[in-house]
Design an enzyme around this catalytic site. Sequence first.
Site, PDB file in Angstrom:
ATOM      1  CG  HIS A  17       3.896   9.070  18.051  1.00 33.61           C
ATOM      2  ND1 HIS A  17       3.046   9.344  19.098  1.00 33.61           N
ATOM      3  CD2 HIS A  17       4.451  10.252  17.686  1.00 33.61           C
ATOM      4  CE1 HIS A  17       3.091  10.647  19.347  1.00 33.61           C
ATOM      5  NE2 HIS A  17       3.934  11.214  18.515  1.00 33.61           N
ATOM      6  CG  ASP A  19       0.447  10.404  21.853  1.00 33.99           C
ATOM      7  OD1 ASP A  19       0.625  10.308  23.084  1.00 33.99           O
ATOM      8  OD2 ASP A  19       0.558  11.480  21.240  1.00 33.99           O
ATOM      9  CE  LYS A  20      -2.331   6.467  16.361  1.00 32.59           C
ATOM     10  NZ  LYS A  20      -3.691   6.027  16.609  1.00 32.59           N
ATOM     11  CD  GLU A  45      -8.843   6.480  28.207  1.00 26.61           C
ATOM     12  OE1 GLU A  45      -7.917   6.748  27.403  1.00 26.61           O
ATOM     13  OE2 GLU A  45     -10.047   6.581  27.905  1.00 26.61           O
ATOM     14  CD  GLU A  58     -15.943   3.474  35.088  1.00 26.73           C
ATOM     15  OE1 GLU A  58     -16.154   3.874  36.240  1.00 26.73           O
ATOM     16  OE2 GLU A  58     -16.753   3.638  34.145  1.00 26.73           O
ATOM     17  CE  LYS A 176       4.690  13.871  15.078  1.00 33.55           C
ATOM     18  NZ  LYS A 176       4.610  14.996  16.048  1.00 33.55           N
ATOM     19  CG  PHE A 240      14.016  10.940  16.104  1.00 36.99           C
ATOM     20  CD1 PHE A 240      13.780  10.640  17.436  1.00 36.99           C
ATOM     21  CD2 PHE A 240      12.935  10.926  15.232  1.00 36.99           C
ATOM     22  CE1 PHE A 240      12.503  10.319  17.888  1.00 36.99           C
ATOM     23  CE2 PHE A 240      11.665  10.610  15.666  1.00 36.99           C
ATOM     24  CZ  PHE A 240      11.446  10.303  16.995  1.00 36.99           C
ATOM     25  CG  ASP A 248       6.504  13.287  24.158  1.00 37.45           C
ATOM     26  OD1 ASP A 248       6.236  13.644  25.316  1.00 37.45           O
ATOM     27  OD2 ASP A 248       5.960  13.766  23.146  1.00 37.45           O
ATOM     28  CB  ALA A 249       4.504  10.863  28.579  1.00 35.77           C
ATOM     29  NE  ARG A 254      -0.787  12.640  24.246  1.00 38.81           N
ATOM     30  CZ  ARG A 254       0.228  12.981  25.054  1.00 38.81           C
ATOM     31  NH1 ARG A 254       0.080  13.966  25.921  1.00 38.81           N
ATOM     32  NH2 ARG A 254       1.372  12.341  24.982  1.00 38.81           N
ATOM     33  CE  LYS A 255       0.331  12.488  17.744  1.00 38.34           C
ATOM     34  NZ  LYS A 255       0.194  13.058  19.108  1.00 38.34           N
ATOM     35  CE  LYS A 275     -13.356   6.530  24.213  1.00 42.75           C
ATOM     36  NZ  LYS A 275     -13.824   7.802  23.633  1.00 42.75           N
ATOM     37  CE  LYS A 279     -17.443   2.317  26.961  1.00 43.76           C
ATOM     38  NZ  LYS A 279     -17.667   0.965  27.516  1.00 43.76           N
ATOM     39  CG  ASP A 281     -16.780   8.921  21.931  1.00 42.72           C
ATOM     40  OD1 ASP A 281     -17.563   9.792  21.518  1.00 42.72           O
ATOM     41  OD2 ASP A 281     -16.256   8.961  23.054  1.00 42.72           O
TER      42      ASP A 281
END
Length: 396
Positions: A17, A19-20, A45, A58, A176, A240, A248-249, A254-255, A275, A279, A281
């Site tokens: 995918h 995003d992945k 990123e 960074e 998906k 598909f 798709d970008a 995002r997941k 990260k 961090k 997160d």
Amino acid sequence: MSRTSYVFTSESVSEGHPDKVSDRISDTIVDLFMAKDPEARVACETLTTTNRVVLAGEIRGKGIWENGAWAPGVEKEIEDAVRAAVKDIGYEQDGFHWKTLTFENHLHGQSADIAVGVDAADGKDEGAGDQGIMFGYASNETPELMPATLAYSHRILKRLAELRHGGEKRLEPDAKSQVSLFYENGVPVRATAIVVSTQHAKGMTQADVAALVKPVVAEVLPEGFITDETVWHINPTGVFEIGGPDGDAGLTGRKIIVDTYGGASPHGGGAFSGKDCTKVDRSAAYAARYLAKNVVASGLADRCTIQLSYAIGVAEPQSVHVDLHGTGKISEEVLERELPAMIGGATPRAIREHLGLNRPIYARTAAYGHFGREPDADGGFSWERTDLTDKLKALA
């Protein structure tokens, strides 16, 4: 009073995918830098689109970025690592190919303002890399102590990927899944709906794809979960063929619900991939899962949610909240008091040391969830250990 009979749904997305793909590339950079300097700082990123990969963020680290410039040879290592990651996923398509994609690197040195707040100095412990709230969750509805809907969604796509990597040429990387289960008295008992969309070779029909996918779903779900009433949607758009970053970008982070608990638990809002573990997160979310999993594994609750909160530059958590969802055999207040001490106070440094997070172990987390995995011999998925259960049982 909470409902005990209901339908709940979770989704997953494959390693291919878009995003992945971005998550995998970002975590590949984390691993590259952590292998060079275990104290490296990374916030990477990734944007993926038609035959293009762009990095931004960074970084800081010995042998990586020093005196305002890249160390010799590092830029080439970065590009090589990115192309190798894309190749490993399996992208050799006209619209996205590991060899021919255009690569841009816009990583640069970490902000001095962030560094001064996070670094340990003059008797001050290492502070959190940002403010925020993090959640951990565990449930006894699966052996890995994860929500069943998400666990099965992950397994479907992981199995399809194994078939593809094993030579099934009709399957392409982007996919998906979505699993809806009926819970009776709080226990999942059957599948009400299955949704799978997978990129495929040219010329295949929906029936062709279904013939590949349905046996995989039947293999993954427990016996009896698929019934005559289960609703199937296999490639519901009908075709598909164009997928991945060409279709798709993709962007890092995002997941986040796919990465965590499939919607069965709150999420703090911060993504993990790209990260380093200063961090919170990332590191505190891992710590919260570790603690919640050990609570459930010890038999002190059927379900457990833990929230931790932090302030940038401050080591100690600002709050610890435990919710046993009415299933507890111990006071939640006792756990709020005792759990942080089991991991050195839950400071960023203590979490990193207790879980051994200063290692190149992150690219493997980028697909099929950061939780519910088996701990690896080299320290990967250390937050999935259940080595606190004896201490926890002694509290009851």
